[in-house]
Design a protein around this motif. Sequence first.
Motif, PDB file in Angstrom:
ATOM      1  N   MET A   1       0.858  -1.170   0.000  1.00 16.57           N
ATOM      2  CA  MET A   1       0.000   0.000   0.000  1.00 16.57           C
ATOM      3  C   MET A   1       0.903   1.232   0.000  1.00 16.57           C
ATOM      4  O   MET A   1       1.771   1.372   0.859  1.00 16.57           O
ATOM      5  N   GLY A   2       0.720   2.141  -0.966  1.00 18.79           N
ATOM      6  CA  GLY A   2       1.558   3.326  -1.093  1.00 18.79           C
ATOM      7  C   GLY A   2       1.118   4.437  -0.142  1.00 18.79           C
ATOM      8  O   GLY A   2       0.038   4.402   0.471  1.00 18.79           O
ATOM      9  N   LYS A   3       1.981   5.408  -0.011  1.00 21.61           N
ATOM     10  CA  LYS A   3       1.728   6.538   0.890  1.00 21.61           C
ATOM     11  C   LYS A   3       0.488   7.313   0.446  1.00 21.61           C
ATOM     12  O   LYS A   3      -0.367   7.656   1.257  1.00 21.61           O
ATOM     13  N   GLU A   4       0.371   7.560  -0.861  1.00 19.79           N
ATOM     14  CA  GLU A   4      -0.781   8.308  -1.371  1.00 19.79           C
ATOM     15  C   GLU A   4      -2.079   7.529  -1.145  1.00 19.79           C
ATOM     16  O   GLU A   4      -3.110   8.112  -0.822  1.00 19.79           O
ATOM     17  N   LEU A   6      -2.655   5.366   1.250  1.00 23.97           N
ATOM     18  CA  LEU A   6      -2.956   5.422   2.687  1.00 23.97           C
ATOM     19  C   LEU A   6      -3.577   6.763   3.060  1.00 23.97           C
ATOM     20  O   LEU A   6      -4.572   6.816   3.787  1.00 23.97           O
ATOM     21  N   VAL A   7      -3.005   7.845   2.539  1.00 24.00           N
ATOM     22  CA  VAL A   7      -3.539   9.180   2.818  1.00 24.00           C
ATOM     23  C   VAL A   7      -4.948   9.300   2.252  1.00 24.00           C
ATOM     24  O   VAL A   7      -5.858   9.830   2.884  1.00 24.00           O
ATOM     25  N   SER A   8      -5.157   8.779   1.061  1.00 29.06           N
ATOM     26  CA  SER A   8      -6.469   8.846   0.422  1.00 29.06           C
ATOM     27  C   SER A   8      -7.515   8.084   1.241  1.00 29.06           C
ATOM     28  O   SER A   8      -8.628   8.573   1.449  1.00 29.06           O
ATOM     29  N   ARG A   9      -7.151   6.901   1.729  1.00 24.41           N
ATOM     30  CA  ARG A   9      -8.109   6.104   2.511  1.00 24.41           C
ATOM     31  C   ARG A   9      -8.406   6.776   3.848  1.00 24.41           C
ATOM     32  O   ARG A   9      -9.568   6.797   4.290  1.00 24.41           O
ATOM     33  N   ALA A  10      -7.381   7.348   4.499  1.00 26.94           N
ATOM     34  CA  ALA A  10      -7.607   8.031   5.777  1.00 26.94           C
ATOM     35  C   ALA A  10      -8.478   9.262   5.571  1.00 26.94           C
ATOM     36  O   ALA A  10      -9.387   9.537   6.366  1.00 26.94           O
ATOM     37  N   ASP A  11      -8.246   9.987   4.480  1.00 26.53           N
ATOM     38  CA  ASP A  11      -9.051  11.168   4.179  1.00 26.53           C
ATOM     39  C   ASP A  11     -10.503  10.765   3.920  1.00 26.53           C
ATOM     40  O   ASP A  11     -11.443  11.413   4.394  1.00 26.53           O
ATOM     41  N   VAL A  49      -8.615  17.751   7.318  1.00 26.76           N
ATOM     42  CA  VAL A  49      -8.412  16.460   6.675  1.00 26.76           C
ATOM     43  C   VAL A  49      -6.924  16.334   6.380  1.00 26.76           C
ATOM     44  O   VAL A  49      -6.179  17.310   6.412  1.00 26.76           O
ATOM     45  N   LEU A  50      -6.460  15.131   6.092  1.00 24.10           N
ATOM     46  CA  LEU A  50      -5.028  14.914   5.934  1.00 24.10           C
ATOM     47  C   LEU A  50      -4.422  15.678   4.767  1.00 24.10           C
ATOM     48  O   LEU A  50      -3.253  16.002   4.778  1.00 24.10           O
ATOM     49  N   THR A  51      -5.202  15.984   3.774  1.00 21.67           N
ATOM     50  CA  THR A  51      -4.670  16.687   2.605  1.00 21.67           C
ATOM     51  C   THR A  51      -4.843  18.190   2.728  1.00 21.67           C
ATOM     52  O   THR A  51      -4.423  18.933   1.843  1.00 21.67           O
ATOM     53  N   GLU A  52      -5.430  18.677   3.793  1.00 17.66           N
ATOM     54  CA  GLU A  52      -5.678  20.098   3.984  1.00 17.66           C
ATOM     55  C   GLU A  52      -4.472  20.735   4.678  1.00 17.66           C
ATOM     56  O   GLU A  52      -3.926  20.190   5.626  1.00 17.66           O
ATOM     57  N   GLU A  53      -4.065  21.895   4.190  1.00 20.08           N
ATOM     58  CA  GLU A  53      -2.948  22.619   4.804  1.00 20.08           C
ATOM     59  C   GLU A  53      -3.504  23.534   5.886  1.00 20.08           C
ATOM     60  O   GLU A  53      -4.404  24.331   5.636  1.00 20.08           O
ATOM     61  N   VAL A  54      -2.973  23.401   7.093  1.00 25.42           N
ATOM     62  CA  VAL A  54      -3.428  24.226   8.213  1.00 25.42           C
ATOM     63  C   VAL A  54      -2.317  25.210   8.549  1.00 25.42           C
ATOM     64  O   VAL A  54      -1.210  24.818   8.911  1.00 25.42           O
ATOM     65  N   LEU A  55      -2.610  26.487   8.407  1.00 28.90           N
ATOM     66  CA  LEU A  55      -1.628  27.529   8.691  1.00 28.90           C
ATOM     67  C   LEU A  55      -1.830  28.025  10.118  1.00 28.90           C
ATOM     68  O   LEU A  55      -2.951  28.039  10.632  1.00 28.90           O
TER      69      LEU A  55
END
Length: 144
Positions: A1-4, A6-11, A49-55
């Motif tokens: 399972m690739g990193k992308e 895993l991130v996609s499934r968690a998101d 979400v995991l793909t969201e950038e939080v400043l």
Amino acid sequence: MGKEDLVSRADSLMRRRRSFVAGPTSPAAPDVPPDTATAAAEADEDIPVLTEEVLPETPVGVAPRDRFDETLAARLASEFAHTLERRLAAELPSLVEASLAVLEADLRRGILDTADGAIKDFLARREQLRLPLDDPDDQAGRDA
């Protein structure tokens, strides 16, 4: 399972949880007041979400600085120079006075040590030669 992957499934899982919490109250849970569901949904709104950038949050009234502000830097340098000048004007006389007192004490000590050494050397030479302390010319005048 690739990193992308895993991130996609968690998101995806986080989005499902959000839609479940934010969705309408199911008829199977009538004892949960609607205000609680709304509050939970609002609380989850700020979960990233995991793909969201939080400043990081910037305080209100403070604008982020993207470039060097020369005007502000010049003003700060000027304020600092005036502060330093006032402090030096207030403290410099006492600093100079204290330094001069230390120098004077060192100079006196040095002169006394030098004189003491010269006297000891003079007496040591006179003792080695066994010369009288009187002037030889005066001695000749007394003998005649």
